[in-house]
Design a protein around this motif. Structure first.
Motif, PDB file in Angstrom:
ATOM      1  N   GLY A  96      31.551 -11.797  53.848  1.00  0.00           N
ATOM      2  CA  GLY A  96      33.011 -11.752  53.503  1.00  0.00           C
ATOM      3  C   GLY A  96      33.389 -10.360  52.921  1.00  0.00           C
ATOM      4  N   ALA A  97      32.566  -9.286  53.302  1.00  0.00           N
ATOM      5  CA  ALA A  97      32.773  -8.049  53.015  1.00  0.00           C
ATOM      6  C   ALA A  97      33.859  -7.306  53.255  1.00  0.00           C
ATOM      7  N   VAL A  98      34.666  -6.432  52.182  1.00  0.00           N
ATOM      8  CA  VAL A  98      35.750  -5.870  52.665  1.00  0.00           C
ATOM      9  C   VAL A  98      35.537  -4.298  52.667  1.00  0.00           C
ATOM     10  N   GLU A 156      32.722  -3.739  50.040  1.00  0.00           N
ATOM     11  CA  GLU A 156      32.833  -4.699  48.785  1.00  0.00           C
ATOM     12  C   GLU A 156      32.476  -5.782  48.911  1.00  0.00           C
ATOM     13  N   VAL A 157      31.175  -6.411  48.512  1.00  0.00           N
ATOM     14  CA  VAL A 157      30.812  -7.805  48.634  1.00  0.00           C
ATOM     15  C   VAL A 157      30.691  -8.419  47.153  1.00  0.00           C
ATOM     16  N   VAL A 192      24.782   2.019  45.713  1.00  0.00           N
ATOM     17  CA  VAL A 192      25.071   0.737  45.521  1.00  0.00           C
ATOM     18  C   VAL A 192      25.608   0.787  43.940  1.00  0.00           C
ATOM     19  N   ALA A 193      26.583   0.172  43.679  1.00  0.00           N
ATOM     20  CA  ALA A 193      27.200  -0.025  42.308  1.00  0.00           C
ATOM     21  C   ALA A 193      27.413  -1.629  42.239  1.00  0.00           C
ATOM     22  N   ARG A 194      26.668  -2.080  41.053  1.00  0.00           N
ATOM     23  CA  ARG A 194      26.960  -3.608  40.907  1.00  0.00           C
ATOM     24  C   ARG A 194      27.625  -3.996  39.716  1.00  0.00           C
TER      25      ARG A 194
END
Length: 182
Positions: free
Chosen positions: A130-132, A144-145, A167-169
């Motif tokens: 469902g990533a954007v 974006e996940v 990666v940024a979480r």
């Protein structure tokens, strides 16, 4: 000298058998005053908590912040930790939610290289998550996940074969699941 490794137990910890720890989610409402968040984080550090995630954001109430801390520890230790956090002057409320009672989500921005595959291939691979698509340049696609930690980990493993640039979480945020009572 002995061949066996010795470990120093953390202060205020029980003799709970190793492996009995579980993830607890603490939702802490803190008044927005200078140093308030620092005092809460200070308690977590002094208690040598095994922090898994920490997220801070404004709450729906004016001048209140919501701190979501995921901590891996034994139940007895968590009871002590919650009691210590409640003593912090600016703490309005603390809730300890087990993983079964918590609805948690995390957001990750993942920048994937387009050197080994074109953007369309990477975007197609992102669909099950469902990533954007947030940004696309000739060298990379930024996605974006949003989901639980397992979904984020699975997405990262999938994109690893293309090459991850960055990666940024966000860290986990949580809300209590409403449980019907009779």
């Amino acid at each position: 000298m002995s061949n066996s490794a010795t470990t120093t137990p953390r202060a205020h910890h029980s003799n709970a058998p190793q492996g009995t720890e579980k993830i607890h989610t603490l939702i802490i409402l803190v008044h927005d005053r200078p140093g308030a968040i620092d005092r809460v984080v200070g308690v977590l550090r002094r208690r040598r908590s095994m922090l898994q995630s920490l997220s801070i954001a404004p709450d729906t109430q004016n001048e209140v912040f919501r701190v979501t801390a995921q901590v891996k520890d034994a139940e007895v230790v968590m009871d002590h930790l919650v009691a210590q956090i409640r003593k912090v002057i600016d703490v309005q409320h603390v809730t300890n939610i087990s993983s079964e009672q918590a609805i948690t989500r995390e957001m990750a921005l993942i920048q994937v290289e387009t050197a080994t595959a074109d953007s369309n291939t990477i975007i197609a691979a992102s669909q099950p998550f469902g990533a954007v698509v947030i940004d696309a340049i000739p060298e990379a696609v930024t996605l974006e996940v949003t989901g639980d930690a397992a979904k984020i980990a699975e997405a990262l493993a999938t994109f690893q074969k293309y090459g991850i640039r960055d990666v940024a979480r966000s860290g986990s945020v949580a809300i209590a699941r409403n449980v019907a009572t009779n």
